[in-house]
Design an enzyme around this catalytic site. Structure first.
Site, mmCIF file in Angstrom:
data_model
loop_
_atom_site.group_PDB
_atom_site.id
_atom_site.type_symbol
_atom_site.label_atom_id
_atom_site.label_comp_id
_atom_site.label_asym_id
_atom_site.label_seq_id
_atom_site.Cartn_x
_atom_site.Cartn_y
_atom_site.Cartn_z
ATOM 1 N N ASP B 383 8.561 -3.355 -2.322
ATOM 2 C CA ASP B 383 7.876 -2.124 -2.018
ATOM 3 C C ASP B 383 7.658 -2.108 -0.502
ATOM 4 O O ASP B 383 7.767 -3.136 0.143
ATOM 5 C CB ASP B 383 6.550 -2.142 -2.778
ATOM 6 N N LYS B 384 7.424 -0.974 0.042
ATOM 7 C CA LYS B 384 7.203 -0.966 1.484
ATOM 8 C C LYS B 384 5.720 -0.970 1.825
ATOM 9 O O LYS B 384 5.218 -1.886 2.464
ATOM 10 C CB LYS B 384 7.868 0.259 2.122
ATOM 11 N N GLU B 598 -6.242 8.941 2.290
ATOM 12 C CA GLU B 598 -7.255 9.975 2.118
ATOM 13 C C GLU B 598 -8.464 9.686 2.982
ATOM 14 O O GLU B 598 -8.964 10.551 3.694
ATOM 15 C CB GLU B 598 -7.685 10.038 0.649
#
Lengths: 325, 1369
Positions: B383-384, B598
């Protein structure tokens, strides 16, 4: 996504997931063991490192081999105590069912086993409602030929060679493993509730006249009960003790062997032999070990030479190994 | 859905309880149940079968009891282990079961305290703040006026942010307090399942009204009530039926590849065993037949006096032989492997190098039995975000209304912090002088603790805020601060203030926003959107929250292994109170966000004085300096999901009273949803293209981009949408799909406000780790949900891509065909597109292999059945593969594909919930215990604190584990075969009667007792190559990938050697004792001793490090001497009394014991030495290297790198580049600048206007042709490019055909396809989708840079350029 209420104990206990104490630092200990830094010898197997091993093996084995070989070949001279063996071939004393067919407790003089032998002895366990003593197939097939040796001297009367019956079995067998049943004065009385093995001519208490070589502790019997490893085997029969240092035990001359033939071997293509031999420090005559040592030593030496050549030729390449990776 | 609990109607006794917890056994059920479980192992059944076979009188080879002993021993050990585990579970269960909880009692008509174990389905439970939820409870009442309840799910998934739960509809309206006595509704719900994210059901009130039940109504067991005074609910699932417990499957059992291979070889052994036995049986039959009639003396008849027929005898012999030779299938093998693995896991856990100081965590092995798989990995799927990068989101730049605000000051400040941080790291040796967390006394140290905490659980973006001034005085707080401290851009700040002022003046007029210029209006809306378009929960100090994580607990929580008792007991230590005090002084707001970006955005907005102050379920309050508090009525929140890739809020604007939709999402999707340009004004179009340019720029910088858009709804539109949305919400089946459709209807015709760039920094050591893993022959694929440019840039930064290597880009160009709705019709054409592509990559593969970049849409095509082979074929030849914009499902599909089709060992590493499926699918799943909760860790086999630890885990430990275990298994097979061989050869001399010359006790305990220890020690401690050499020469890892240590050939060679050795070890004693008066067991004992010597010497040859001694030999002789002296009449039939003692007096014994092992091992030693000299393996060379220069390993490293790693210099250059790109980003044209610095020899076109969007096709072709002519056409097979202009009737038809036509003219050029740097071999269009493949070399990359502002994204300006093509190659 598992909830780990129950993982708690494992969590606290094991290092893998110790989430426990808040102040606890979970840094692993820096010990040689835990960090896998134990000192160790790390041999690398290349021609160069291994070839001394080969030469050493060669150098050790060849002299040992020669020594053994010589010792083994010297056995021929009949000096010192001479051992008289009977040999049997094609006789499978190591057959699985044969090997098992005995009762060690009975042979050890256990009264209950004497009267009620182990089931392993079947079908040689009982005969005519009486327990067989000694029971089992091994005892039943005991070798019962009689061998007598005579020296035919100048006279026409052959002189019998004195054959010693005792001392042919292991000491522990004779004194620990094999015991006659207790009680009674005469041996016959002690065996009174038993019957002889089917093939036997005489009952067990009539194997010998001497009381300390009769019954279960008869040494011929004990020797027979030690089942041979291979189908071709020999068993010690008698000892011919050396009388004096001056004379050979068996002087040169013509000998006469008197065999009382009881033991049938023709039915199973077996053969019987009589062997007279002395023994050296390493047992009876067997040239094999000596030859084996010499052979292995020589091979090892040869391989060492091969490795020496290889090492010489390829030393450069192995020195520059790091570049060729 | 079935209806399970007819709530409150069923009698108490019939309902399941909470109790019981997790124990498997009771005192009575333990033995049968455990045995039953153990017999699931085929091996155990086999061994018991063999042991039981001994009880058949005709067959028995050994004493029956004796034969049973090892099996019982093994079973007992396993049973004991299980028992112990279960007991510890029982203990913790007991604790949990006796926790108290308020349950409503009908008899007493009030809530009474009960134990957890007494809670039953249908009970009403009252919970107070900070209580742990004892069961899955349907929320019926909350003290919160809005019927809300906040829970923390850290116990379940490690996420420490608050989740909101809602009272069931129909109960929220209740004014008075909920009274359980009046509850008469019927609840229907689905059967208990383990899906934490889903819950369906319905409640029928007594007035006949029905209402749906969703997961928002359900409080899951194990979570903690937060921020809510008290709640009442009805128990839906209790005890084992709770979702949490159903999820608790414990450590997973995976079978490693080595073990699979081993099992296969065990089967071979079984076959061998059967063959040997059959051979013996036939032999015995013949033997019996021969001697049957002869009444031979040694023949033992049956007990009834008859002889067995040859056939019967053969059958019996067969069975007996199986027993006698059973050692061939080693009973101790499985046990030994388990032991070795446990030790290996222990050592991995103990490795200091895998300990992360910052998070105080070390590697966790969660799966105990796949350690050796770590040494065989071929593909890494990473995954990055959060894996390669920190997942610490920092707001960096934004663009509003087409104007870029670069936030230079912010960037400089960040740079300064980084410096300060690194200085601090230099000054303070890591972890050395940081105060321990427990020993906090002074005020000062508390702050340091804050810092260490925040670095420990970065996830908690909402953690306490220190005074800003502290940030400057206390550099140690820098990491902590930079997440939320943003220095505003002065220009933008000015604009925001202006808006604020204007609006404050005009707020009471009719249309306050109309007074603003469009740009200012956009700015205002942009910040409002940043502030409210999220699910951030505000927690203010006025409402003190006793989060469990506020104290020392975060380490626990972030670990996921929250130990129940610790976090359940609401402990308020003095220390915490001190903290609370301090916070009260700070008077700061804290934000709890579901995702770090967020929070970053909310903090950014706050920096512009646009502060989110409160969020309730139906309103959001924003505070502005002049306007004061604005309260937006929150009509709807359409949460983020990975398919839509966006979230929206519907609000009523307090100033205008309009209904606004604010959407925030990935630029690729949001850009597609904008208001069609034809209807928009020119200005908007310009803004859009500018924004797109800046987005691309951000992406090049490696920033995460988000687009912010807005839509104004008329009342009618809203009413219309609301109706359909409510329908969708209340529908029971197909709800998700309907909601999805409803969301799509809302999020359309958007007005673009701006975009943000959030930085996610690369983790420490990622480029180095990737380079090392590369050298180790591992293929690294990055599967990310990020956009292509961001991903590519990160890939360059972490050396995954090199600038001078070819990059193949696969972009399915389509607006219509989303991965969701890929029409099947397309695939036929697409397949044509793939086939020519594969050819050049194989045949022109002289240079470095290319890399592949593929986006989510193309991936959707590529993963279809008929294309996956071709895709794999291509991907296999690529150095690295980058999949962008991929969904979690696609990630797992890719892994599954590689795993199943290429038969490769795969490792998936990730940190977030979106990686879980990938982690579960891969052979080895690695979770990063990072910021995005613990879901990945929970699903993983290994959990590492940082990506960089993967290097040591794989290259050192993986290699060691593999090599150790492989050697041990091989040795096991060798040992058993050799031992059985001895018995087998003997059969030739005992009439195949299954007789054994080796005493049965030796036979049975040989493996278990005498020869097991050395190999265990070797299996645990042997190091073929030291760690530092492995790390400097990662190529050595390839031996594991290629299965060099344990391959079929090795197995059979090993078996052959075993056969030879057994021949030697049998026949040397045979000949030595031939025709002697030795008895069977006196002869067998030397053979046993010889075998033991041979085994140990063999092990000595095989072992690389000698740590064991002659312990085994000593043990054997001691045991033998004691055993042979113990009983004169026991142990029939061998009765080995005094045998060993006699033998020790026999010189022949010593002589055979010396010669036989030497003779047996001579060939092996010789060949080993030959091989070591003539054809040394890489590992042997590595070992030599380690020995030659134990201290200067670094010196040869360079030779290695130069000689054998052609990519090393290049990776260096790319590193330089990455520094540049990430370092100097302040100018507007940073991109060009950095490119030019990097590539001074760049073609003149590269200096062109960066904003060329309308670059049309002919111009590009010219460049192409230039490129073609400048490249010398190499001799190569002319290849046909297949072109298909598919006649479709979509509106894209014209585009695709017009594009295809000029290209086809190029294709007609002779020699075209011989250029290996470009192969846009086919453009296939069909039904509005075009798959375009392009291979570009470095040169193309340069050109690429020129066009980068005009993006390669298909979703750029599509509408504005409807007649033009947007492809750039």
């Amino acid at each position: 996504m598992a909830m780990n209420y129950n993982a708690k104990d494992e969590v606290d206990g094991g290092p893998p997931c110790a989430s426990g104490g808040t102040a606890k630092n979970r840094r692993p200990d820096n010990t040689a063991f835990k960090q896998q830094r134990l000192p160790a010898w790390q041999p690398i197997l290349t021609a160069g490192t291994v070839l001394p091993t080969f030469f050493i093996i060669g150098l050790i084995f060849i002299p040992i081999g020669i020594g053994i070989f010589v010792t083994s070949n010297n056995i021929r001279e009949i000096e010192g105590n001479v051992f008289m063996y009977y040999g049997l071939s094609n006789f499978y004393q190591n057959h699985r069912r044969y090997v098992k067919s005995r009762d060690d407790s009975q042979l050890n003089g256990d009264v209950s086993a004497l009267l009620n032998p182990s089931k392993e002895c079947e079908p040689y366990r009982r005969n005519e409602d009486k327990p067989i003593a000694p029971c089992g197939a091994i005892a039943n097939s005991m070798f019962n030929d009689t061998l007598e040796l005579f020296l035919i001297g100048n006279e026409s009367h052959p002189t019998p060679i004195p054959l010693k019956k005792k001392g042919i079995a292991w000491w522990t067998d004779k004194n620990v493993k094999f015991r006659n049943p207790p009680g009674g004065e005469s041996l016959e009385e002690r065996f009174k509730d038993t019957t002889k093995p089917v093939n036997w001519v005489k009952p067990v208490y009539m194997l010998d006249s001497e009381p300390d070589n009769n019954g279960f502790i008869n040494e011929d019997f004990i020797v027979w009960m030690r089942t041979a490893a291979l189908p071709t085997f020999r068993k010690l029969y008698r000892l011919i003790e050396r009388k004096s240092d001056l004379h050979p035990t068996l002087p040169a001359g013509r000998y006469y062997l008197n065999i009382t033939y009881n033991y049938p071997v023709h039915s199973f293509d077996g053969r019987k032999r009589m062997i007279l031999s002395t023994i050296s420090w390493m047992g009876g005559k067997n040239p094999f070990l000596g030859i084996a040592y010499i052979t292995i030593g020589s091979i090892s030496f040869l391989l060492g030479v091969v490795l020496l050549v290889i090492n010489h030729k390829y030393r450069n390449s192995s020195n520059t190994a790091d570049i060729t990776i | 859905t079935s209806c399970l609990p007819r709530a409150s109607r069923t009698p108490r006794q019939a309902r399941p309880r909470v109790r019981g917890g997790t124990t498997k056994y009771t005192l009575l059920s333990f033995l049968p149940k455990n045995l039953f479980e153990q017999f699931h192992r085929l091996a155990n059944v086999y061994f018991v079968f063999i042991a039981l076979l001994n009880f058949v009188p005709a067959v028995n080879a050994f004493q029956p009891g004796l034969a049973l002993a090892p099996v019982l021993f093994i079973l007992a050990v396993t049973a004991f282990k299980d028992l112990w585990e279960d007991y510890s579970r029982h203990r913790s269960d007991h604790e949990i079961n006796h926790l108290g909880c308020l349950v409503f009692s009908r008899e007493e008509k009030q809530y009474v305290n009960r134990f957890w174990k007494e809670i039953r389905v249908g009970d009403f439970v009252r919970l107070r703040c900070n209580e742990i939820i004892p069961a899955d409870i349907l929320l019926l009442s909350s003290s919160d006026p809005d019927g809300l309840c906040h829970i923390e799910t850290a116990n379940l998934d490690g996420e420490t942010n608050l989740k909101r739960r809602q009272v069931v509809r129909g109960f929220s309206e209740l004014v008075s307090e909920f009274n359980p006595l009046t509850f008469t509704s019927v609840i229907e719900c689905e059967k208990p399942n383990n899906d934490l994210t889903r819950f369906h059901g319905c409640i029928t009130h007594n007035n006949g009204k029905k209402a749906g039940l969703y997961k928002e109504n359900l409080l899951l067991r194990g979570c903690t009530i937060r921020n809510t005074e008290a709640v009442v609910g009805i128990v839906i699932y209790a005890g084992h039926e709770t979702k949490a417990l159903l999820n608790n499957s414990g450590p997973r059992y995976k079978r490693s590849q080595l073990e699979r291979q081993m099992n296969c070889d065990v089967l071979w052994c079984v076959l061998l065993l059967v063959c040997m036995s059959l051979f013996s049986a036939v032999g015995h039959g013949l033997w019996v037949w021969r001697y049957q009639e002869k009444r031979s003396l040694f023949d033992v008849p049956e007990s009834d006096g008859t002889s067995l027929s040859p056939v019967t005898a053969a059958v019996y012999s067969f069975l007996t032989m199986i027993i006698v030779l059973q050692v061939l299938i080693p009973i101790s093998l499985y046990v030994s492997i388990e032991i070795v693995k446990v030790c290996q896991v222990y050592f991995i856990n103990q490795d200091m190098e895998l300990y992360d100081e910052e998070t105080d965590s070390q590697l966790q092995c969660r799966a105990l039995n796949i350690t050796e798989d770590l040494g065989q990995i071929q593909y890494i799927f990473s995954d990055k975000t959060g894996t390669l990068t920190e997942n610490k989101m920092v707001f960096r730049r934004c663009t509003v209304s087409g104007i870029e605000y670069s936030h230079d000051a912010n960037a400089q400040r960040l740079a300064r912090y980084q410096e300060a941080d690194s200085e601090e790291e230099e000054a303070v040796p890591r972890g050395g002088s940081l105060p321990q967390r427990g020993s906090i006394g002074s005020h000062q140290s508390i702050r340091i603790m804050h810092r260490s905490q925040s670095t420990k659980s970065h996830r908690r973006t909402g953690s306490r805020m220190l005074g800003r001034s502290l940030g400057h005085t206390l550099p140690s707080a820098s990491i902590f601060l930079q997440e939320k401290d943003i220095t505003p851009d002065p220009k933008l700040f000015e604009k925001v203030s202006e808006c604020d002022r204007c609006l404050a003046i005009a707020r009471h007029q009719e249309h306050p926003l109309a007074h603003l210029s469009p740009e200012l209006s956009d700015v205002f809306d942009f910040f409002i959107a940043l502030t409210i378009c999220n699910t951030v929960v505000v927690t203010s100090p006025d409402q003190p929250r006793q989060k469990a994580s506020s104290g020392p607990a975060p380490a626990i929580a972030s670990n996921g292994y929250s130990s129940g008792a610790a976090s359940w007991a609401p402990e308020n230590t003095a220390k915490e109170q001190e903290l609370e005090l301090e916070q009260e002084q700070e008077r700061e707001l804290r934000y709890e966000a579901e995702s770090p970006d967020e929070a970053a955005l909310v903090y950014a907005a706050r920096a512009y004085n646009c502060t989110l102050v409160d969020r309730l379920h139906d309103q959001v309050s924003v505070e502005l300096p002049h306007l004061g508090r604005l309260t937006f009525e929150l009509l709807h929140t359409l949460g983020f999901d990975s398919i839509r890739k966006r979230m929206s809020v519907v609000i009523r604007h307090p100033l205008t009273d309009e209904i606004n939709v604010y959407t925030k999402g990935a630029d690729s999707v949001v850009m597609d949803l904008l208001l069609p340009c034809s209807s928009g004004i020119q200005h908007q179009k310009k803004i859009r293209s500018k924004t797109q340019n800046y987005l691309n720029l951000y992406a090049v910088e490696g920033l995460r981009t988000l687009c912010i858009a807005k839509r104004v709804l008329s009342e009618e539109e809203y009413a219309c949408w609301l109706q359909s949305h409510l329908e969708a919400e209340s529908s029971l089946d197909n709800r998700e799909e309907l909601l999805f459709q409803s969301a799509i209807r809302l999020e359309t015709n958007l007005h673009l406000l701006g975009a943000t760039g959030i930085e996610d920094r690369l983790q420490d050591g990622v480029p180095e780790t990737i380079a090392k893993l590369r050298q180790a022959g591992l293929q690294i694929w990055v599967l990310t949900g990020d956009k292509q440019e961001t991903a590519i840039n990160i890939a360059y930064a972490c050396k995954l891509l090199d600038h001078d290597e070819e990059v193949i880009t696969l972009n399915a160009e389509s607006q219509v065909c989303s991965p969701l709705s890929a029409p099947e019709k397309n695939t036929d054409n697409v397949s044509v597109g793939f086939s020519p592509l594969c050819l050049p990559s194989t045949s022109t593969n002289s240079g470095p292999s290319p890399s592949l970049v593929i986006d989510g849409r193309s991936l959707a095509y590529a993963l279809e059945k008929n294309l996956e082979d071709k895709f794999l074929f291509l991907a296999k030849q690529c150095r690295s593969v980058l999949c962008c914009r991929s969904t979690p499902l696609q990630k797992s599909m890719v892994v599954k594909l590689v795993r199943s089709k290429l038969k490769a060992m795969t490792l998936a590493i990730g940190d977030g919930a979106n990686d879980v499926s990938m982690i579960q699918v891969a052979d080895v799943g690695v979770g990063i215990s990072g910021q995005e909760g613990m879901q990945a860790v929970m699903a993983s086999d290994f959990a590492v604190p940082r990506f960089r630890y993967l290097e040591r885990l794989l290259i050192v430990h993986g290699h060691w584990c593999y090599s150790r275990l492989a050697n041990m298994v091989l040795y096991f097979f060798y040992k058993n075969t050799m031992f059985v061989g001895l018995l087998f050869w003997f059969q030739f001399y005992c009439g195949f009667s299954a007789s054994a010359m080796i005493d049965q006790w030796y036979l049975i305990f040989f493996n278990l007792l005498f020869s097991s220890l050395p190999q265990l020690v070797t299996g645990v401690l042997d190091k073929d190559v030291p760690a530092d050499v492995l790390l400097t020469e990662p190529q050595l890892y390839k031996s594991g990938q290629n299965m060099e240590e344990y391959r079929p050939r090795a197995f059979w060679l090993n078996m052959a050697d075993a056969a030879f050795q057994s021949l030697v070890c049998f026949f040397i004693p045979y000949l030595a004792y031939y025709d002697s008066d030795t008895d069977m067991f006196t002869w067998g004992t030397p053979i046993t001793a010889i075998a033991l010597f041979t085994f140990l010497l063999h092990l000595g040859i095989e072992t690389k490090t000698w740590v064991t001694s002659g312990f085994s030999i000593l043990l054997f002789f001691t045991v033998a001497l004691i055993y042979n002296a113990s009983c004169a009449t026991c142990y029939p039939p061998s009765n080995p009394y005094w045998t060993m003692q006699t033998l020790l007096g026999d010189p022949v014994f010593y002589l055979t014991c010396l010669i036989a092992p030497v003779a047996a091992l001579l060939p092996r030693l010789f060949f080993k030495a030959m091989q070591g000299s003539l054809f040394p393996t890489q590992l042997q060379l590595g070992r030599q290297l380690a020995k030659m220069s134990p201290k200067t390993v670094t010196a040869p490293k360079e030779t290695f790198a130069q000689g054998h790693l052609p990519e090393e210099p290049r990776t260096e250059s790319s590193e330089k580049r990455s520094i540049r790109t990430s370092g100097s980003l302040s100018q507007d044209c940073t991109l060009q600048a950095s490119w030019h610095v990097q590539q001074p020899a760049c073609s003149p076109e590269a200096r062109g206007e960066p904003n060329v969007v309308d670059m049309n096709l002919p111009l590009r072709e010219n460049i192409l042709l230039e490129g073609l002519s400048s490249q010398a056409p190499g001799p190569s097979m002319p290849r046909e490019a297949i072109l298909e202009g598919c006649p479709g009737d979509s509106k894209m038809k014209s585009t695709s055909t017009s594009r295809a036509a000029p290209l086809s003219s190029i294709f007609n050029l002779s020699n075209f396809s011989s250029f290996n740097w470009i192969s846009p071999l086919s453009l296939v269009s069909g039904l509005g989708s075009v798959l375009q493949f392009s291979r570009s070399s470095l040169q193309m990359d340069k050109r690429d840079s020129e066009f980068l502002p005009s993006p390669p994204q298909p979703d750029q300006d599509l509408c504005g350029l409807s007649g033009q093509t947007t492809d750039y190659f």
